[in-house]
Design a protein around this motif. Structure first.
Motif, short mmCIF file in Angstrom:
data_model
loop_
_atom_site.label_atom_id
_atom_site.label_comp_id
_atom_site.label_asym_id
_atom_site.label_seq_id
_atom_site.Cartn_x
_atom_site.Cartn_y
_atom_site.Cartn_z
N UNK A 103 4.34 -8.96 0.82
CA UNK A 103 3.41 -9.10 0.38
C UNK A 103 3.44 -7.52 0.25
N UNK A 104 3.26 -7.80 -1.88
CA UNK A 104 2.86 -6.93 -2.06
C UNK A 104 1.39 -6.13 -3.09
N UNK A 105 0.48 -5.32 -2.81
CA UNK A 105 -0.61 -4.34 -2.93
C UNK A 105 -1.75 -5.65 -2.18
N UNK A 106 -1.26 -5.86 -1.04
CA UNK A 106 -2.19 -6.76 -0.76
C UNK A 106 -3.15 -6.07 1.01
N UNK A 190 6.92 -5.13 3.01
CA UNK A 190 5.32 -4.87 2.60
C UNK A 190 5.29 -4.02 1.37
N UNK A 191 5.26 -3.67 0.02
CA UNK A 191 4.76 -3.08 -0.71
C UNK A 191 3.82 -2.89 -0.70
N UNK A 192 3.73 -1.23 -1.59
CA UNK A 192 2.31 -0.81 -1.64
C UNK A 192 2.60 0.07 -3.04
N UNK A 203 -3.79 -0.61 4.73
CA UNK A 203 -4.26 -1.38 4.34
C UNK A 203 -2.78 -1.84 4.67
N UNK A 204 -1.12 -1.85 3.67
CA UNK A 204 0.13 -2.31 3.28
C UNK A 204 0.67 -1.07 5.24
N UNK A 205 -0.43 -0.48 5.68
CA UNK A 205 0.05 -0.53 6.85
C UNK A 205 -0.54 -0.96 8.53
N UNK A 206 -1.46 -1.47 8.15
CA UNK A 206 -1.59 -2.32 8.88
C UNK A 206 -0.63 -3.28 9.16
N UNK A 207 -0.28 -4.60 7.64
CA UNK A 207 0.28 -5.62 7.67
C UNK A 207 2.02 -4.83 8.15
N UNK A 208 2.48 -3.28 8.13
CA UNK A 208 3.56 -3.62 8.63
C UNK A 208 3.93 -2.99 9.95
N UNK A 209 2.69 -2.60 10.35
CA UNK A 209 2.91 -2.85 11.45
C UNK A 209 2.93 -3.29 13.12
N UNK A 210 1.63 -4.99 12.04
CA UNK A 210 1.24 -5.63 13.31
C UNK A 210 3.23 -6.62 13.09
N UNK A 211 3.02 -7.17 12.09
CA UNK A 211 3.52 -8.06 11.74
C UNK A 211 5.12 -7.98 12.60
N UNK A 221 4.96 5.76 -8.90
CA UNK A 221 4.90 6.11 -9.71
C UNK A 221 3.68 4.56 -10.22
N UNK A 222 3.08 3.60 -9.18
CA UNK A 222 2.83 2.35 -9.80
C UNK A 222 1.17 2.58 -9.48
N UNK A 223 -0.29 1.54 -9.59
CA UNK A 223 -1.34 1.59 -8.84
C UNK A 223 -0.81 0.15 -8.17
N UNK A 224 -2.00 -1.08 -8.41
CA UNK A 224 -2.36 -2.18 -7.92
C UNK A 224 -1.17 -2.99 -8.22
N UNK A 225 -0.72 -2.95 -9.50
CA UNK A 225 -0.04 -4.32 -10.63
C UNK A 225 1.54 -2.89 -10.33
N UNK A 226 2.43 -2.63 -8.88
CA UNK A 226 3.16 -2.32 -8.71
C UNK A 226 4.37 -3.35 -9.35
N UNK A 227 3.94 -4.32 -9.09
CA UNK A 227 5.15 -5.26 -10.01
C UNK A 227 5.80 -5.16 -11.41
N UNK A 228 4.56 -4.66 -12.46
CA UNK A 228 4.70 -4.78 -13.46
C UNK A 228 4.63 -2.35 -13.86
N UNK A 229 3.77 -1.68 -13.22
CA UNK A 229 3.54 -0.71 -13.80
C UNK A 229 5.45 -0.17 -12.99
N UNK A 230 6.34 -0.88 -12.37
CA UNK A 230 7.23 -0.31 -11.44
C UNK A 230 8.28 -0.90 -10.81
N UNK A 231 8.47 -2.01 -11.79
CA UNK A 231 9.90 -3.12 -11.66
C UNK A 231 11.07 -2.53 -10.92
#
Length: 231
Positions: A103-106, A190-192, A203-211, A221-231
């Motif tokens: 789950x990335x940047x979600x 979970x990636x952010x 929001x990432x912490x909510x998922x990582x602590x509850x799953x 060094x990345x924003x919302x599109x981390x897959x492209x900004x720092x692959x």
């Protein structure tokens, strides 16, 4: 409905499904392809994006069902932003199809009312002005690494106004996935992006602590599109 998709690798290998963000297409995952060359990779285009026709209106529940209809068997589901919402819905609706989640940047939370109002305004803006004028301020807020702007804009500008407006409506109406997080029993990462302003760290912490057992990874060094900004 069955979605258009890109496919790479041997179907006998582990299947990884990459679910794209708004307002992109499966093309946004190009930076990951070389790293996944030893897997069977499926990259669907959601309704209206890439090579899939725009059948609207649609909801996140429809997007999840479309992906499940488009191939058979279990898979690892990787979703970024809107793709993460779809991956969470797949995990809720068909857990037997999910071998693992990335789950990335979600986020799992639904839109607050103020965000729904902003999406309604964005729909009106796209209807009046088209997609390209919308992308400038959207990507400026979303992207921390300016070197990736041309690539991301090049993918997103191919999306039609109808596709973007339908997706905005689907995002505004998406369900609350938080109650189902504790029921996810598969390995989850979970990636952010460290500078993600769209879905910040909490929001990432909510998922990582509850799953149960989920791992949290911050992409520097990345924003919302981390897959492209720092692959």
């Amino acid at each position: 409905m069955k979605l258009a998709r890109r496919e790479a690798g041997d179907p006998k290998d582990l299947t990884i499904v990459l679910i794209h963000a708004f307002p992109m297409s499966g093309e946004m995952w190009e930076p990951q392809l070389s790293a996944l060359k030893d897997f069977h990779v499926l990259i669907p285009d959601l309704r209206g994006f890439g090579a899939t026709p725009c059948v609207a209106p649609w909801l996140i529940e429809h997007a999840a069902a479309d992906i499940l209809e488009s191939f058979e068997g279990p898979a690892v589901f990787v979703g970024l932003s809107m793709g993460g919402y779809v991956a969470l819905q797949i995990a809720a609706a068909a857990p037997e199809r999910v071998k693992a989640l990335v789950l990335c940047d979600t986020r799992a939370e639904p839109d607050a009312n103020e965000n729904k109002v902003k999406r309604a305004a964005a729909i009106d803006f796209v209807r009046k002005n088209g997609v390209e004028p919308f992308l400038g301020p959207f990507l400026k807020d979303a992207v921390a690494n300016p070197k990736t702007l041309d690539f991301l804009k090049g993918v997103a500008v191919k999306s039609s106004p109808e596709a973007v407006m339908a997706a905005l409506a689907a995002l505004a109406a998406r369900p609350d996935a938080v109650p189902g997080l504790s029921r996810i029993k598969v390995p989850t990462a979970v990636f952010i992006g460290s500078q993600d302003k769209i879905t910040p760290l909490q929001y990432a912490q909510t998922m990582s602590t509850r799953i149960p057992g989920a791992e949290l990874h911050i992409v520097p060094d990345s924003g919302h599109f981390s897959n492209a900004e720092n692959p």
